[in-house]
Enzyme design. Sequence first.
Site, PDB file in Angstrom:
ATOM      1  N   ASP A   1      16.139 -39.996 -45.595  1.00 23.63           N
ATOM      2  CA  ASP A   1      14.764 -40.254 -45.170  1.00 23.63           C
ATOM      3  C   ASP A   1      13.874 -40.069 -46.405  1.00 23.63           C
ATOM      4  O   ASP A   1      13.669 -38.948 -46.878  1.00 23.63           O
ATOM      5  CB  ASP A   1      14.383 -39.278 -44.046  1.00 23.63           C
TER       6      ASP A   1
ATOM      7  N   TYR B   1      12.559 -33.449 -40.183  1.00 22.69           N
ATOM      8  CA  TYR B   1      11.362 -33.847 -39.436  1.00 22.69           C
ATOM      9  C   TYR B   1      11.563 -33.547 -37.935  1.00 22.69           C
ATOM     10  O   TYR B   1      12.645 -33.803 -37.393  1.00 22.69           O
ATOM     11  CB  TYR B   1      11.137 -35.344 -39.678  1.00 22.69           C
TER      12      TYR B   1
ATOM     13  N   LYS C   1       3.351 -43.677 -43.251  1.00 21.22           N
ATOM     14  CA  LYS C   1       2.873 -42.699 -44.216  1.00 21.22           C
ATOM     15  C   LYS C   1       2.442 -43.421 -45.508  1.00 21.22           C
ATOM     16  O   LYS C   1       1.545 -44.226 -45.476  1.00 21.22           O
ATOM     17  CB  LYS C   1       3.948 -41.642 -44.437  1.00 21.22           C
TER      18      LYS C   1
ATOM     19  N   ARG D   1      11.465 -61.575 -31.919  1.00 20.16           N
ATOM     20  CA  ARG D   1      12.146 -60.276 -31.943  1.00 20.16           C
ATOM     21  C   ARG D   1      13.277 -60.331 -32.969  1.00 20.16           C
ATOM     22  O   ARG D   1      13.526 -59.398 -33.711  1.00 20.16           O
ATOM     23  CB  ARG D   1      12.682 -59.892 -30.561  1.00 20.16           C
TER      24      ARG D   1
HETATM   25  C1  LIG Z   1       6.508 -39.452 -39.715  1.00 21.44           C
HETATM   26  C2  LIG Z   1       7.909 -39.250 -40.104  1.00 21.44           C
HETATM   27  C3  LIG Z   1       8.965 -39.835 -39.370  1.00 21.44           C
HETATM   28  C4  LIG Z   1       8.726 -40.627 -38.105  1.00 21.44           C
HETATM   29  O1  LIG Z   1       8.015 -41.783 -38.332  1.00 21.44           O
HETATM   30  P1  LIG Z   1       7.017 -42.463 -37.255  1.00 21.44           P
HETATM   31  O2  LIG Z   1       6.487 -43.623 -37.987  1.00 21.44           O
HETATM   32  O3  LIG Z   1       5.988 -41.420 -36.915  1.00 21.44           O
HETATM   33  O4  LIG Z   1       7.846 -42.821 -36.075  1.00 21.44           O
HETATM   34  C5  LIG Z   1      10.244 -39.651 -39.828  1.00 21.44           C
HETATM   35  N1  LIG Z   1      10.507 -38.912 -40.930  1.00 21.44           N
HETATM   36  C6  LIG Z   1       9.530 -38.329 -41.641  1.00 21.44           C
HETATM   37  C7  LIG Z   1       9.884 -37.534 -42.852  1.00 21.44           C
HETATM   38  C8  LIG Z   1       8.207 -38.480 -41.269  1.00 21.44           C
HETATM   39  O5  LIG Z   1       7.236 -37.879 -41.971  1.00 21.44           O
END
Ligand SMILES: *Cc1c(COP(=O)(O)O)cnc(C)c1O
Length: 393
Positions: free
Chosen positions: A181, A109, A206, A57
């Site tokens: 982000d 988001y 993504k 961890r």
């Molecule tokens: C998908 C997404 C998240 C969250 O990520 P997860 O891997 O689904 O927890 C946060 N910000 C953006 C812009 C996203 O597209």
Amino acid sequence: MSDDGDADESRFRIETAAIHAGQEPDPETGALMTPIHANSTYEQDGPGDHRGYEYSRTGNPTRTDLEANLAALEGGEFGRAFSSGMGSINTVCNLLSAGDHVVTGDDVYGGTHRIFTQVYEEYDLEFDFVDTTDHDAVRDAMREETELLWVETPTNPLMRVNDIGALADIAHEHDALCAVDNTFATPYLQRPLEHGADIVSHSLTKYLGGHSDVVGGALVTDDAELDERIGFYQNSVGATPSPFDCFLVLRGTKTLPVRMDRHCDNARDLAAWLDDHDAVERVYYPGLDSHPQHDLAAEQMDDFGGMLSFEFDGTLEQASTVVEETEVFTLAESLGGVESLIEQPAAMTHAAIPKEEREAAGLTDGLIRVSVGVEHVEDMKADLDAAFDAALE
Ligand SMILES: *Cc1c(COP(=O)(O)O)cnc(C)c1O
């Protein structure tokens, strides 16, 4: 790569760093790929005398390689990996204390909006959601207690582009952190630390993973003290990724530059085609001259990305038919994989918002969002044409 473990990876361009940063052939066997260290604990030479790892961890060698790779991609010094993008966003919230105030975009988001309002408001953090393209509105929202400005760019689903440099300046004028982000743009197209951001956040699920086969998150910073605090919460909260997940993301980042080039080329081509199409009212893509922040996007990003939205000229039901009929585009949430995906915000991701509010925010019934994959773009056009015809029959 030299076999000197301290090789200065910052000298590499991103295409080279994507493949080599954080990864050295195994000194014993010469194996090129980072092994999946399926392992929870580590032998100690004496009590407290370990070789850098005590418990997985806290740290795992597969994760270490991924974290170094992600840091290099963002041009940052320190990377930390999490079990999801939300795990990384949660960790940024952990840096705050009761009474602190956060300013963020009114189109962040959905999961970010949820954790802010439904989890952390309960812990006495306060959030203001404003149009972050309006810098006066952002300045007006900043308070004495504001400790964080959370920025997303481009945003979802209307692809608004926010000025990272200007927003980081506003945050710093108020002694607040600026976190970005960078999930939609990826470090191949946009590196927020270069524009003054303090923390970069990712959903590795993504584009960085890139193959729709893993969920993960990451934070990157240049600030050693901040990284130490992030590491404390990473270990204390425990939303850490498995070694197998780290391996999958490492495999994904190797091809990030070549995948992104194709995502961008296809999206640019498709956006222009949709823009000319009789069945389409409007296209939202930062690469189009008509996009309200096109010039900023051209300056801040190296290319315009693989995400776009468009307004189909039809009813909610007809737009639903479009997303149901496509075959190259799969009807699904998420984005950033090699395969093209399609979704209808008004009926899916944003269905909970009342219609009037939705329309006022630009999320019309006919709005369709696509994650443009790396298939042949002519197959995408033929697919959409057939789906438009079926919907308008
Ligand atoms: C998908 C997404 C998240 C969250 O990520 P997860 O891997 O689904 O927890 C946060 N910000 C953006 C812009 C996203 O597209």
